[in-house]
Enzyme design. Structure first.
Site, PDB file in Angstrom:
ATOM      1  N   SER A  58      42.493  46.486  52.633  1.00  0.00           N
ATOM      2  CA  SER A  58      41.994  46.949  53.940  1.00  0.00           C
ATOM      3  C   SER A  58      43.190  47.026  54.867  1.00  0.00           C
ATOM      4  CB  SER A  58      40.969  45.955  54.502  1.00  0.00           C
ATOM      5  OG  SER A  58      39.837  45.839  53.677  1.00  0.00           O
ATOM      6  N   GLU A  59      43.962  48.117  54.735  1.00  0.00           N
ATOM      7  CA  GLU A  59      45.237  48.157  55.454  1.00  0.00           C
ATOM      8  C   GLU A  59      45.068  48.202  56.969  1.00  0.00           C
ATOM      9  OE1 GLU A  59      44.780  49.635  52.585  1.00  0.00           O
ATOM     10  OE2 GLU A  59      46.518  49.153  51.338  1.00  0.00           O
ATOM     11  N   GLU A 104      47.823  41.256  50.360  1.00  0.00           N
ATOM     12  CA  GLU A 104      46.773  41.346  49.347  1.00  0.00           C
ATOM     13  C   GLU A 104      47.215  40.565  48.105  1.00  0.00           C
ATOM     14  OE1 GLU A 104      46.483  45.574  48.809  1.00  0.00           O
ATOM     15  OE2 GLU A 104      46.076  45.888  50.938  1.00  0.00           O
ATOM     16  N   PHE A 140      50.583  54.360  55.067  1.00  0.00           N
ATOM     17  CA  PHE A 140      49.959  55.420  55.866  1.00  0.00           C
ATOM     18  C   PHE A 140      48.448  55.265  55.959  1.00  0.00           C
ATOM     19  CE2 PHE A 140      54.013  56.827  54.244  1.00  0.00           C
ATOM     20  CZ  PHE A 140      54.669  56.916  55.452  1.00  0.00           C
ATOM     21  N   HIS A 198      53.299  56.590  44.387  1.00  0.00           N
ATOM     22  CA  HIS A 198      53.725  55.190  44.249  1.00  0.00           C
ATOM     23  C   HIS A 198      55.242  55.077  44.122  1.00  0.00           C
ATOM     24  CE1 HIS A 198      49.473  55.063  43.193  1.00  0.00           C
ATOM     25  NE2 HIS A 198      49.482  53.775  43.414  1.00  0.00           N
ATOM     26  N   ALA A 255      54.815  51.064  49.818  1.00  0.00           N
ATOM     27  CA  ALA A 255      55.199  51.840  51.000  1.00  0.00           C
ATOM     28  C   ALA A 255      54.288  53.047  51.174  1.00  0.00           C
ATOM     29  CB  ALA A 255      56.655  52.282  50.884  1.00  0.00           C
ATOM     30  N   ASP A 256      53.872  53.619  50.070  1.00  0.00           N
ATOM     31  CA  ASP A 256      53.004  54.794  50.116  1.00  0.00           C
ATOM     32  C   ASP A 256      51.679  54.488  50.815  1.00  0.00           C
ATOM     33  OD1 ASP A 256      54.519  56.455  47.693  1.00  0.00           O
ATOM     34  OD2 ASP A 256      54.470  54.298  47.412  1.00  0.00           O
TER      35      ASP A 256
END
Lengths: 324, 329
Positions: free
Chosen positions: B58-59, B28, B87, B129, B83-84
């Site tokens: 849009s993971e 992103e 998921f 975060h 990293a958060d």
């Protein structure tokens, strides 16, 4: 769709139906066919897609798509090995029909949890773009999977980047037992994505010629660099969702009876007659399909099961790291 | 002039993109703001939009795309913004990426690195975060988790990760991006011929073995220097790859010290520290004489950095723990 291509599609449909028939016979003998989901009623869609694919294309299949897999080069032996989930399957018994894998034939595998194939389709498309190949990604999914948000993320990205992805929505009327209109705010699948800047088309998915015509046009456009498309194929699932599903609990027998009378093999057969194929030739095709599937079953049914050693050695690339 | 970890990761990405024409980057705002960590400015212009691919937030699409490109034989370095947020694509990571090799009997390498900022920088970032997610990922077979602790290791680890053939979750510690290099005279110099991903003994000592990674490795090294002044000899292991863990490297050190301290920034329960201790108890060739863990407690990171600092293992905590573990002097 010319006569020959129509016959090719019909052959695929017959093979798919013969696969369903042997799976039923195995079930009657209490031989496990793990994760088998019948394709009866949906063969026109799967075959119509299949005859449009080239060896260069990627296919992200749905688990009933026997005809599409065969069209893409999976052999009947491999398909039966995957249905029996033994060492003759493409994953040597570790993934079965849910994870048919033939990367050299454009089948990179399948996600076992609904929704991630849409993102995967984007990555496959980026390979086509990077290497400037003339190919498309055909990404097939049903109503259940089509409600996962990844679809909408992927359609957006595919449209933004004009990626060669053809999304094929298989609307067979049910996500397991829930009807499509219970799950889609527009009552169908394509209505919900009509706002995306790409062709969004809805067709009779039980008309093999209509499917082949549309898929040919949309995949050709994708291969030519014109970007993604979405095709909803409306079809009817004649089988229960899977062997443990009692569809009498949610489906009226009368509806099923009517659907059987209009089922895609009957329609394709009639069409083939009308374009000049001889009835006895078509009988021969059916016999041949049954023989081929029977021979494949015989050749793989006694194959050894999956190996425990591979469970360990296939966790990491170097075969290590998993420990014992 | 030495490079910061932030700059070293940029260097590593250029190395990858230059060495491998089939390498791509996904993320992103890679161009518009250099990605999550201002690491990727200029890449779009240099390598082109076919290889430097920006996605929306849009993971599912981003991480799925990374997997798709990897199974199409590309070398993929995808950036997740934090990293958060990994998921958001939890199923892609746990159900698809981790299992792809096994359930497809995939015999080819999968060149797939998901890199992301992780850990606490103590900067009012709060519970969503700052997480150290390596403990969560530790229970997922099939992936590798890499947490470099120095600028030089970060560059080399990234370059190695893209070629190792397995999916790698590459955690870039926020507190280390711009940290000045530690120069501690008694430390061992890394052998450039050995893969950095296998981990190494950073400092030799005889009293206590300290295992730590990421920002905790830095704290451990600072503590070891202090402890040396107090007459304690600490051996420090930096595993670099925390999953699968190179337990034999740790056990090799324990053969000498028999005393183990693990420092883990993640929450205590089910932590990587817990696994290191158990494996030492189960498998180390010599019985442990003493062991201890320093971890974050089983609570969330407060936004207020004063509160957060009080919960993170510190250099002082490590000094005290080592002293409590060491044989009587």
């Amino acid at each position: 769709v010319d006569r020959d291509r129509l016959l090719d599609a019909y052959r695929l449909m017959l093979l798919s139906r013969a696969v369903d028939d042997v799976c039923d016979e195995l079930a009657e003998k209490s031989i496990a066919v793990p994760n088998y989901h019948g394709a009866r009623g949906q063969e026109a869609m799967y075959a119509g897609v299949g005859v449009c694919l080239t060896p260069e294309d990627y296919l992200l299949y749905n688990y009933r798509a026997f005809a599409t897999l065969l069209a893409k080069g999976v052999t009947l032996d491999e398909l039966m090995g995957d249905l029996l989930m033994n060492s003759r399957g493409t994953s040597l018994g570790h993934g079965g029909i849910m994870h048919v894998t033939a990367p050299e034939r454009g089948i990179v595998g399948r996600n076992g949890v609904f929704g991630s194939k849409f993102g995967i389709a984007l990555g496959l498309a980026q390979e086509i773009v990077l290497n400037q190949r003339r190919a498309a990604v055909v990404c097939m999914f049903g109503e259940a999977e089509g409600n996962r948000g990844g679809l909408y993320e992927a359609m957006n990205v595919a449209a933004l980047r004009k990626l060669p992805v053809v999304f094929i929505a298989e609307n067979n009327g049910y996500a397991v037992a829930a009807t499509t209109d219970l799950l889609y705010s527009t009552g169908d699948m394509s209505g919900q994505v009509a706002g995306f800047p790409m062709p969004v088309v809805k067709i009779d998915g039980n008309d093999v010629e209509a499917v082949a015509d549309q898929v040919a046009a949309l995949t050709d456009a994708a291969r030519a660099g014109n970007g993604p498309a979405y095709l909803e194929c409306v079809t009817v699932r004649l089988d229960p969702h899977h062997a443990h599903d009692d569809q009498s609990k949610y489906r009226d027998a009368g509806i099923l009876e009517a659907a059987w009378s209009q089922e895609p093999l009957v329609r394709a057969h009639d069409r083939l007659l009308s374009v000049g194929h001889a009835a006895e030739d078509l009988v021969h095709e059916k016999v041949r399909a049954t023989e081929l599937v029977g021979a494949a079953l015989s050749s793989v049914i006694d194959a050894p099961p999956a190996s425990i050693d591979l469970v360990y050695s296939s966790t990491y690339f170097d075969g290590q790291g998993a420990g014992r | 002039m030495s490079r910061t970890m932030r700059q070293s990761i940029t260097d590593g990405l250029h190395e990858i993109m230059t060495a491998h024409p089939d390498a791509i980057m996904i993320g992103e705002a890679l161009d518009t703001r250099g990605g999550a960590s201002q690491i990727t400015y200029g890449f779009l212009e240099k390598y082109g939009a076919r290889r430097v691919i920006e996605t929306p937030i849009s993971e599912n699409a981003l991480v799925g795309m990374a997997l798709g490109a990897a199974v199409a034989d590309l070398k993929v370095v995808a950036e997740v913004y934090s990293a958060d947020f990994l998921f958001c694509a939890g199923s892609e990571v746990v159900n698809d990426i981790a299992k792809w090799r096994y359930q497809h009997h995939w015999e080819k390498p999968l060149h797939l690195v998901l890199r992301m900022p992780s850990g606490s920088a103590g900067s009012w970032s709060g519970p969503e975060h700052t997480q150290s997610i390596e403990g969560l990922l530790n229970n997922v077979p099939g992936i590798r988790v890499v947490v470099p602790s120095s600028a030089q290791d970060a560059r080399r680890a990234l370059v190695e990760a893209v070629s190792i053939g397995d999916p790698v979750i590459f955690l870039e510690h926020r507190a280390l991006y711009d940290a000045p290099p530690l120069s501690i005279a008694s430390e061992l110099v890394a052998d450039e011929r050995e893969p950095v991903l296998s981990g190494r003994i950073v400092r030799e000592g005889k009293d206590v073995t300290v295992v730590a990674w990421g920002a905790m490795q830095r704290a451990a090294r600072e503590a070891a220097d202090v402890l040396e002044g107090d007459g304690f000899s600490v051996e420090i292991v930096d595993p670099v790859t925390v999953k699968p863990m190179n337990h034999s490297l740790i056990h090799q050190s324990l053969a000498k010290t028999r005393r183990l301290l693990v420092v883990d920034e993640g929450p205590r329960t089910g932590s990587i520290a817990a696994e290191i201790v158990v494996r030492a108890l189960e498998d180390a060739p010599h019985p442990l004489e003493a062991f201890k863990r320093l971890t974050f407690p089983d609570v969330h990171h407060p936004f207020d950095p004063r509160l957060e600092r009080s919960l993170l293992p510190s250099t002082d905590d490590i000094v005290a723990a080592v002293k409590s573990l060491a044989r009587d002097h």
